[in-house]
Scaffold this motif. Structure first.
Motif, PDB file in Angstrom:
ATOM      1  N   UNK A  66       0.828  -1.226   0.000  1.00 29.95           N
ATOM      2  CA  UNK A  66       0.000   0.000   0.000  1.00 29.95           C
ATOM      3  C   UNK A  66       0.854   1.265   0.000  1.00 29.95           C
ATOM      4  N   UNK A  67       2.148   1.131   0.288  1.00 30.47           N
ATOM      5  CA  UNK A  67       3.014   2.319   0.328  1.00 30.47           C
ATOM      6  C   UNK A  67       2.909   3.109  -0.971  1.00 30.47           C
ATOM      7  N   UNK A  68       2.666   4.386  -0.875  1.00 35.94           N
ATOM      8  CA  UNK A  68       2.503   5.370  -1.969  1.00 35.94           C
ATOM      9  C   UNK A  68       1.195   5.218  -2.767  1.00 35.94           C
ATOM     10  N   UNK A  69       0.326   4.265  -2.377  1.00 36.20           N
ATOM     11  CA  UNK A  69      -0.893   4.023  -3.160  1.00 36.20           C
ATOM     12  C   UNK A  69      -2.067   4.903  -2.711  1.00 36.20           C
ATOM     13  N   UNK A  70      -1.969   5.510  -1.554  1.00 37.32           N
ATOM     14  CA  UNK A  70      -3.013   6.431  -1.113  1.00 37.32           C
ATOM     15  C   UNK A  70      -4.323   5.755  -0.752  1.00 37.32           C
ATOM     16  N   UNK A  71      -4.270   4.477  -0.383  1.00 32.78           N
ATOM     17  CA  UNK A  71      -5.497   3.748  -0.028  1.00 32.78           C
ATOM     18  C   UNK A  71      -5.181   2.717   1.055  1.00 32.78           C
ATOM     19  N   UNK A  72      -6.210   2.338   1.822  1.00 34.12           N
ATOM     20  CA  UNK A  72      -6.090   1.234   2.771  1.00 34.12           C
ATOM     21  C   UNK A  72      -7.485   0.828   3.229  1.00 34.12           C
ATOM     22  N   UNK A  73      -7.555  -0.220   4.057  1.00 38.50           N
ATOM     23  CA  UNK A  73      -8.847  -0.757   4.511  1.00 38.50           C
ATOM     24  C   UNK A  73      -8.791  -1.118   5.990  1.00 38.50           C
ATOM     25  N   UNK A  74      -9.970  -1.209   6.580  1.00 34.05           N
ATOM     26  CA  UNK A  74     -10.152  -1.836   7.896  1.00 34.05           C
ATOM     27  C   UNK A  74     -11.337  -2.788   7.792  1.00 34.05           C
ATOM     28  N   UNK A  75     -11.259  -3.894   8.528  1.00 38.96           N
ATOM     29  CA  UNK A  75     -12.463  -4.704   8.762  1.00 38.96           C
ATOM     30  C   UNK A  75     -12.876  -4.475  10.209  1.00 38.96           C
ATOM     31  N   UNK A  76     -14.146  -4.139  10.414  1.00 34.61           N
ATOM     32  CA  UNK A  76     -14.624  -3.857  11.768  1.00 34.61           C
ATOM     33  C   UNK A  76     -15.776  -4.821  12.057  1.00 34.61           C
ATOM     34  N   UNK A 152      -2.738   5.619   2.794  1.00 34.87           N
ATOM     35  CA  UNK A 152      -2.108   4.334   3.133  1.00 34.87           C
ATOM     36  C   UNK A 152      -2.017   4.145   4.646  1.00 34.87           C
ATOM     37  N   UNK A 153      -2.219   5.247   5.381  1.00 28.17           N
ATOM     38  CA  UNK A 153      -2.109   5.193   6.843  1.00 28.17           C
ATOM     39  C   UNK A 153      -3.004   6.276   7.433  1.00 28.17           C
ATOM     40  N   UNK A 154      -4.341   6.014   7.482  1.00 27.44           N
ATOM     41  CA  UNK A 154      -5.288   7.057   7.865  1.00 27.44           C
ATOM     42  C   UNK A 154      -5.078   7.577   9.283  1.00 27.44           C
ATOM     43  N   UNK A 155      -4.557   6.717  10.164  1.00 23.95           N
ATOM     44  CA  UNK A 155      -4.434   7.095  11.567  1.00 23.95           C
ATOM     45  C   UNK A 155      -5.787   7.047  12.244  1.00 23.95           C
ATOM     46  N   UNK A 156      -5.781   6.821  13.545  1.00 24.42           N
ATOM     47  CA  UNK A 156      -7.033   6.813  14.304  1.00 24.42           C
ATOM     48  C   UNK A 156      -6.757   7.444  15.654  1.00 24.42           C
ATOM     49  N   UNK A 157      -7.650   8.335  16.072  1.00 22.80           N
ATOM     50  CA  UNK A 157      -7.539   8.941  17.400  1.00 22.80           C
ATOM     51  C   UNK A 157      -8.902   8.817  18.070  1.00 22.80           C
ATOM     52  N   UNK A 158      -8.933   8.081  19.186  1.00 27.89           N
ATOM     53  CA  UNK A 158     -10.181   7.838  19.917  1.00 27.89           C
ATOM     54  C   UNK A 158     -10.356   8.959  20.940  1.00 27.89           C
TER      55      UNK A 158
END
Ligand code: GLV
Ligand code: MN
Length: 197
Positions: A66-76, A152-158
């Motif tokens: 995903x590096x440099x691709x500007x996309x990623x996923x999560x399964x929740x 590629x790395x949206x980050x999450x802050x709870x």
């Protein structure tokens, strides 16, 4: 929203000591088909947290292609009553597909309007970048959605953790009591809950 790539691929070399914005590329002579496929989501959710959610992140750190691709996923994945608590992604818009169950999805605009829906399998939702959102399983059984992100790395802050459980020191009590319009006893109670959490 990540910068556009200047080459076909740049599979992340996660072990490189170089510090850049993103990751350096693995040597292209070492790249094979295997690098471009990720099997981590073939395993069923089995790692539910204390709120009844199994969050499987597939960012660049799990899937280096995903590096440099500007996309990623999560399964929740949610157990009954499971909550993905109010959080933000500093670097991404979230577009998600509900695949199972009934999920109360809400997000809050900068005008403090809540937009929400109780969602079912096959439905999509969009969360604008950086805004507070949450998902609660309101069905009788399990629930699940798949999130995609334009980073590629949206980050999450709870939010709860950001307010009540940070290092190397806590947010001063005067800040919390004034900001949240409550007294010290209540702040101490919430802090103690997050500390055990
Ligand atoms: C859901 O909101 C997620 O961030 O995975
Ligand atoms: Mn999210």
């Amino acid at each position: 929203s990540d910068p556009s790539p200047l080459q076909d691929f740049c599979v992340a070399d996660l072990k490189s000591p170089l510090l850049i914005n993103g990751y350096p590329c693995k040597n292209p002579s070492k790249i094979t088909s295997k690098d471009f496929f990720y099997e981590g989501l073939t395993q069923n959710p089995n790692n539910y947290d204390s709120l009844g959610v199994d969050l499987s992140q597939v960012s660049v750190n799990q899937f280096p292609a995903l590096n440099t691709m500007g996309m990623s996923m999560n399964r929740v994945a949610f157990q009954p009553g499971g909550l993905n608590p109010p959080h933000i992604h500093p670097r991404a818009t979230e577009l998600s597909l509900v695949t199972e169950g009934k999920i109360f999805v809400g997000w809050i605009s900068t005008d403090y309007v809540m937009y929400w829906k109780i969602m079912s399998a096959g439905e999509l939702f969009i969360i604008p970048p950086g805004l507070v959102h949450f998902q609660l399983n309101v069905g009788k059984g399990n629930a699940r959605f798949y999130a995609s992100f334009n980073s590629q790395k949206p980050g999450i802050q709870i939010l709860g953790q950001a307010l009540f459980n940070v290092t190397p020191m806590a947010i001063p009590d005067e800040v919390l009591t004034k900001a949240l319009l409550v007294n010290q006893t209540i702040i101490d109670l919430i802090k103690s809950k997050f500390a055990q959490h």
